[in-house]
Design an enzyme around this catalytic site. Structure first.
Site, PDB file in Angstrom:
ATOM      1  N   SER A   1       0.866  -1.062  -0.069  1.00 25.66           N
ATOM      2  CA  SER A   1      -0.050  -0.088  -0.129  1.00 25.66           C
ATOM      3  C   SER A   1       0.919   1.249   0.014  1.00 25.66           C
ATOM      4  O   SER A   1       1.637   1.674  -0.921  1.00 25.66           O
ATOM      5  CB  SER A   1      -0.829  -0.210   1.180  1.00 25.66           C
TER       6      SER A   1
ATOM      7  N   ASP B   1     -10.410  -3.887  -5.494  1.00 24.85           N
ATOM      8  CA  ASP B   1      -9.565  -3.046  -4.398  1.00 24.85           C
ATOM      9  C   ASP B   1     -10.301  -1.651  -4.729  1.00 24.85           C
ATOM     10  O   ASP B   1     -10.385  -0.800  -5.649  1.00 24.85           O
ATOM     11  CB  ASP B   1      -8.073  -2.698  -5.161  1.00 24.85           C
TER      12      ASP B   1
ATOM     13  N   HIS C   1      -8.201  -4.463  -0.868  1.00 26.55           N
ATOM     14  CA  HIS C   1      -6.623  -3.851  -0.812  1.00 26.55           C
ATOM     15  C   HIS C   1      -5.985  -4.423   0.288  1.00 26.55           C
ATOM     16  O   HIS C   1      -4.957  -4.553   0.350  1.00 26.55           O
ATOM     17  CB  HIS C   1      -6.929  -2.351  -0.264  1.00 26.55           C
TER      18      HIS C   1
HETATM   19  C1  MLT Z   1      -1.229   6.005  -0.183  1.00 27.96           C
HETATM   20  O1  MLT Z   1      -1.646   6.910   0.510  1.00 27.96           O
HETATM   21  O2  MLT Z   1      -0.237   5.801  -0.150  1.00 27.96           O
HETATM   22  C2  MLT Z   1      -2.387   5.304  -0.721  1.00 27.96           C
HETATM   23  O3  MLT Z   1      -3.693   5.694  -0.563  1.00 27.96           O
HETATM   24  C3  MLT Z   1      -2.626   3.796   0.008  1.00 27.96           C
HETATM   25  C4  MLT Z   1      -2.799   4.030   1.632  1.00 27.96           C
HETATM   26  O4  MLT Z   1      -1.757   3.921   2.385  1.00 27.96           O
HETATM   27  O5  MLT Z   1      -4.002   4.211   2.193  1.00 27.96           O
END
Ligand code: MLT
Length: 205
Positions: A106, A156, A187
């Site tokens: 992520s 996702d 996700h």
């Molecule tokens: C980010 O901010 O890198 C993406 O939105 C994924 C997350 O960390 O939620």
């Protein structure tokens, strides 16, 4: 003595030449992905920094304005800070940079992708779980010897499948050898992701 510039981090020495750079998601820390690193490659060394940005107390690797909307100036600055830390840390821990593979989830996958695009000399490869297109670089990096595996979720809510495909095309356009795998799911990181990524990792020299 710890490496300077410093990030709070864990380093776990391994028995092979490979080092996995573990990059946690929003709200994680340097300890979160250690079990994942051992699971992906029990022989690799593990280097796991903590993101230096706090969002409501949750560590991240760069600032965002909203979910999926990044502060691009901060992203660039933080990518270079992490890149500089990695150069120093590889010397400090005698890490073979030619065998440094990022494993990001992520937010961690997003800064790993940014590292590939802005500091293409640092990573030999990357496993990107649920990554987005972090930015479009001003000049095309040379990723000709870099191998990337992307694990995306078919439903996702944060990363549409079109964006995961766009990331794979961006990296391929820079010469990287990219494998993208879609999993039934959202996700969250699944056991299937880890199994397929481990198999892919075992095909790298
Ligand atoms: C980010 O901010 O890198 C993406 O939105 C994924 C997350 O960390 O939620």
């Amino acid at each position: 003595m710890r490496p300077e510039p410093d990030f709070i981090h864990e380093f776990v020495p391994g028995s092979s030449k490979r080092t996995l750079l573990l990059l946690h998601g929003t709200g994680g820390n340097e300890r979160d992905l250690i079990p994942l690193g051992h699971d992906l490659d029990p022989n690799a060394s593990l280097l796991s920094p903590r993101g230096q940005v706090l969002e409501n107390g949750m560590p991240r690797f760069f600032r965002r304005l909203a979910e999926g909307v990044f502060d691009l100036e901060d992203l660039k600055k933080r990518t270079h800070e992490l890149g500089d830390f990695l150069i120093v840390a590889t010397r400090h821990y005698k890490i073979d940079i030619k065998n440094l593979i990022a494993v990001g989830y992520s937010n961690g996958a997003n800064i790993a992708a940014s590292m590939l695009l802005l500091r293409p000399e640092i990573l030999a490869g990357a496993i990107l779980f649920r990554a987005m297109v972090p930015l479009i670089p001003e000049s095309r990096p040379d990723l000709a010897s870099v191998r990337v595996w992307i694990g995306a979720g078919s439903i996702d809510p944060i990363v549409p499948t079109s964006e995961a495909k766009q990331l794979s095309e961006l990296l391929r356009g820079a010469g990287a050898d990219v494998t993208i795998h879609f999993f039934q799911g959202g996700h969250e990181l699944t056991r299937d992701d880890v199994d397929v990524a481990r198999e892919w990792l075992s095909t790298l020299k």
